[in-house]
Design a protein around this motif. Structure first.
Motif, mmCIF file in Angstrom:
data_model
loop_
_atom_site.group_PDB
_atom_site.id
_atom_site.type_symbol
_atom_site.label_atom_id
_atom_site.label_comp_id
_atom_site.label_asym_id
_atom_site.label_seq_id
_atom_site.Cartn_x
_atom_site.Cartn_y
_atom_site.Cartn_z
ATOM 1 N N SER A 54 23.282 53.486 26.894
ATOM 2 C CA SER A 54 24.253 52.434 27.146
ATOM 3 C C SER A 54 24.044 51.369 26.077
ATOM 4 C CB SER A 54 24.061 51.826 28.538
ATOM 5 O OG SER A 54 24.932 50.721 28.722
ATOM 6 N N ASN A 55 25.026 51.199 25.217
ATOM 7 C CA ASN A 55 24.993 50.214 24.142
ATOM 8 C C ASN A 55 23.885 50.488 23.127
ATOM 9 O OD1 ASN A 55 26.373 48.213 22.879
ATOM 10 N ND2 ASN A 55 25.399 46.549 23.972
ATOM 11 N N THR A 56 23.495 51.759 23.006
ATOM 12 C CA THR A 56 22.619 52.251 21.944
ATOM 13 C C THR A 56 23.175 53.619 21.537
ATOM 14 O OG1 THR A 56 21.098 53.454 23.399
ATOM 15 C CG2 THR A 56 20.562 51.137 22.924
ATOM 16 N N THR A 57 22.706 54.132 20.398
ATOM 17 C CA THR A 57 23.154 55.450 19.953
ATOM 18 C C THR A 57 21.943 56.325 19.628
ATOM 19 O OG1 THR A 57 25.118 54.410 18.990
ATOM 20 C CG2 THR A 57 24.651 56.675 18.326
ATOM 21 N N PRO A 58 21.484 57.120 20.604
ATOM 22 C CA PRO A 58 20.410 58.069 20.325
ATOM 23 C C PRO A 58 20.966 59.241 19.515
ATOM 24 C CG PRO A 58 20.606 57.608 22.689
ATOM 25 C CD PRO A 58 21.826 57.077 22.020
ATOM 26 N N SER A 59 20.257 59.656 18.468
ATOM 27 C CA SER A 59 20.713 60.752 17.612
ATOM 28 C C SER A 59 19.632 61.819 17.489
ATOM 29 C CB SER A 59 21.075 60.238 16.224
ATOM 30 O OG SER A 59 21.349 61.307 15.351
ATOM 31 N N VAL A 60 19.902 62.992 18.062
ATOM 32 C CA VAL A 60 18.973 64.114 17.926
ATOM 33 C C VAL A 60 18.895 64.519 16.457
ATOM 34 C CG1 VAL A 60 18.597 66.543 18.508
ATOM 35 C CG2 VAL A 60 19.295 64.925 20.287
ATOM 36 N N GLY A 61 20.054 64.611 15.778
ATOM 37 C CA GLY A 61 20.094 65.037 14.382
ATOM 38 C C GLY A 61 19.331 64.130 13.434
ATOM 39 N N SER A 62 19.347 62.819 13.702
ATOM 40 C CA SER A 62 18.632 61.863 12.846
ATOM 41 C C SER A 62 17.275 61.464 13.427
ATOM 42 C CB SER A 62 19.483 60.603 12.644
ATOM 43 O OG SER A 62 20.681 60.925 11.985
ATOM 44 N N SER A 63 16.973 61.924 14.635
ATOM 45 C CA SER A 63 15.698 61.622 15.311
ATOM 46 C C SER A 63 15.457 60.123 15.425
ATOM 47 C CB SER A 63 14.528 62.304 14.592
ATOM 48 O OG SER A 63 14.685 63.691 14.617
ATOM 49 N N ASN A 64 16.504 59.368 15.793
ATOM 50 C CA ASN A 64 16.362 57.919 15.929
ATOM 51 C C ASN A 64 17.316 57.381 16.983
ATOM 52 O OD1 ASN A 64 18.945 57.575 14.758
ATOM 53 N ND2 ASN A 64 18.085 57.489 12.716
ATOM 54 N N ILE A 65 17.176 56.098 17.271
ATOM 55 C CA ILE A 65 18.068 55.402 18.195
ATOM 56 C C ILE A 65 18.550 54.145 17.487
ATOM 57 C CG2 ILE A 65 18.305 54.266 20.434
ATOM 58 C CD1 ILE A 65 16.025 56.078 21.460
ATOM 59 N N THR A 66 19.874 53.951 17.451
ATOM 60 C CA THR A 66 20.467 52.760 16.847
ATOM 61 C C THR A 66 20.780 51.758 17.951
ATOM 62 O OG1 THR A 66 21.414 54.088 15.068
ATOM 63 C CG2 THR A 66 22.355 51.901 15.412
ATOM 64 N N ILE A 67 20.371 50.513 17.720
ATOM 65 C CA ILE A 67 20.547 49.429 18.691
ATOM 66 C C ILE A 67 21.978 48.902 18.615
ATOM 67 C CG2 ILE A 67 19.735 47.118 19.354
ATOM 68 C CD1 ILE A 67 17.684 49.451 19.766
ATOM 69 N N GLY A 68 22.616 48.725 19.777
ATOM 70 C CA GLY A 68 24.008 48.278 19.820
ATOM 71 C C GLY A 68 24.191 46.798 20.091
ATOM 72 N N GLN A 69 23.138 46.101 20.488
ATOM 73 C CA GLN A 69 23.262 44.672 20.789
ATOM 74 C C GLN A 69 21.923 43.978 20.545
ATOM 75 O OE1 GLN A 69 24.428 43.777 24.814
ATOM 76 N NE2 GLN A 69 24.861 41.655 24.355
ATOM 77 N N THR A 70 21.979 42.852 19.868
ATOM 78 C CA THR A 70 20.787 42.056 19.587
ATOM 79 C C THR A 70 20.075 41.688 20.889
ATOM 80 O OG1 THR A 70 21.749 41.175 17.566
ATOM 81 C CG2 THR A 70 20.007 39.866 18.584
ATOM 82 N N GLY A 71 18.749 41.713 20.855
ATOM 83 C CA GLY A 71 17.977 41.292 22.021
ATOM 84 C C GLY A 71 16.577 41.881 22.000
ATOM 85 N N TRP A 72 15.818 41.531 23.026
ATOM 86 C CA TRP A 72 14.458 42.036 23.186
ATOM 87 C C TRP A 72 14.491 43.368 23.914
ATOM 88 C CZ3 TRP A 72 10.050 40.376 21.078
ATOM 89 C CH2 TRP A 72 10.054 39.105 20.500
ATOM 90 N N TYR A 73 13.783 44.345 23.355
ATOM 91 C CA TYR A 73 13.739 45.690 23.923
ATOM 92 C C TYR A 73 12.297 46.156 24.054
ATOM 93 C CZ TYR A 73 18.711 46.387 22.806
ATOM 94 O OH TYR A 73 20.076 46.292 22.742
ATOM 95 N N MET A 74 12.061 46.993 25.050
ATOM 96 C CA MET A 74 10.814 47.744 25.135
ATOM 97 C C MET A 74 11.082 49.072 24.440
ATOM 98 S SD MET A 74 7.715 48.408 25.980
ATOM 99 C CE MET A 74 7.105 47.322 27.242
ATOM 100 N N VAL A 75 10.201 49.433 23.521
ATOM 101 C CA VAL A 75 10.270 50.735 22.854
ATOM 102 C C VAL A 75 9.056 51.510 23.332
ATOM 103 C CG1 VAL A 75 10.215 51.963 20.656
ATOM 104 C CG2 VAL A 75 11.379 49.750 20.821
ATOM 105 N N GLN A 76 9.304 52.744 23.772
ATOM 106 C CA GLN A 76 8.186 53.546 24.272
ATOM 107 C C GLN A 76 8.400 55.010 23.914
ATOM 108 O OE1 GLN A 76 7.102 52.911 28.359
ATOM 109 N NE2 GLN A 76 6.247 54.948 28.544
ATOM 110 N N ALA A 77 7.338 55.628 23.453
ATOM 111 C CA ALA A 77 7.329 57.070 23.233
ATOM 112 C C ALA A 77 6.124 57.637 23.973
ATOM 113 C CB ALA A 77 7.248 57.406 21.754
ATOM 114 N N SER A 78 6.381 58.563 24.870
ATOM 115 C CA SER A 78 5.330 59.260 25.607
ATOM 116 C C SER A 78 5.472 60.730 25.267
ATOM 117 C CB SER A 78 5.500 59.059 27.111
ATOM 118 O OG SER A 78 5.359 57.708 27.441
ATOM 119 N N ILE A 79 4.465 61.284 24.597
ATOM 120 C CA ILE A 79 4.561 62.668 24.150
ATOM 121 C C ILE A 79 3.265 63.409 24.419
ATOM 122 C CG2 ILE A 79 6.309 62.229 22.389
ATOM 123 C CD1 ILE A 79 4.157 62.138 20.292
#
Length: 182
Positions: A54-79
Motif C-alpha cells: 500500500s503506497n509502496t512498490t515491491p519489485s521481485v524483478g529488481s529485488s527492491n521496494i520503492t517508497i510512495g510517501q515521505t515518512g518514517w518507516y520500519m525496514v526489516q528483513a528476516s531470512i
C-alpha cells in the motif's frame, strides 16, 4: 441591523491513519547466489513473491521496494540462509538508493549444513521515490555462495505521515436587531 461576520475557520483535523507498507518474500528456495568479490555487497536477489503493498512498490524483478510517501518507516528483513564450505563470515545490510545504511549491518557465520536465521531492521526516514533493498557480502573469502531459503523483506510506516483536512468556515453570524425612534 447588519448581518454578523462569518465564524472562524475550523481547526485542522486529527492525524490520519495511513498504512503504507510493502513486502517481498521467498519460500523454500534452493537458488544459489554467488558473491564474486570479497568484501563487496551484492543485492539479495532471492525474492520470489510480492506479498502485499500500500503506497509502496515491491519489485521481485529488481529485488527492491520503492517508497510512495515521505515518512518514517520500519525496514526489516528476516531470512534463513545457508552459506558455503569453510567458516565464511557474511554481513547483511540495508541499502537506500544504492548506498549502505550501515547502522543496520549485522554479521553471521553461515555454513552448508543448516540455515541460520538473520534479522536486520532499522527506523529510516524516507523520501517519496527512495528505493530500499537488502545486501550481503562475504568478508572472509571471494567467490562464496549463499542460499536464502526462506524470508521476508518488509517496510511499513511508523506514525502519521499526513494530517487531516482543515475544518470548514464557521457559520455566518445572525442578523443584528434594529431599533427606531429612540
Amino acid at each position: 441591523g447588519a448581518t454578523g461576520v462569518a465564524g472562524i475557520q475550523g481547526a485542522t483535523g486529527p492525524v490520519g491513519n495511513p498504512a503504507n507498507f510493502g513486502e517481498l518474500s521467498v519460500l523454500e528456495s534452493t537458488a544459489i547466489q554467488t558473491l564474486t568479490t570479497q568484501s563487496t555487497f551484492y543485492k539479495i536477489t532471492a525474492w520470489t513473491t510480492s506479498v502485499s503493498s500500500s503506497n509502496t512498490t515491491p519489485s521481485v524483478g529488481s529485488s527492491n521496494i520503492t517508497i510512495g510517501q515521505t515518512g518514517w518507516y520500519m525496514v526489516q528483513a528476516s531470512i534463513s540462509c545457508m552459506g558455503d564450505a569453510g567458516t565464511p563470515i557474511y554481513e547483511f545490510s540495508i541499502f537506500i538508493n544504492g548506498s549502505e545504511h550501515s547502522s543496520a549491518r549485522t554479521q553471521e557465520y553461515l555454513i552448508t549444513t543448516y540455515a541460520n536465521s538473520i534479522t536486520i531492521s532499522d527506523l529510516i526516514n524516507f523520501n517519496t521515490g527512495d528505493v530500499v533493498d537488502i545486501g550481503v557480502q562475504c568478508i572472509t573469502n571471494a567467490g562464496k555462495q549463499i542460499v536464502v531459503v526462506n524470508g521476508n523483506f518488509i517496510v511499513f510506516t511508523i506514525g502519521a505521515t499526513a494530517t487531516g483536512a482543515t475544518g470548514p468556515i464557521g457559520p455566518q453570524g445572525a442578523a443584528g436587531l434594529s431599533f427606531s425612534g429612540v
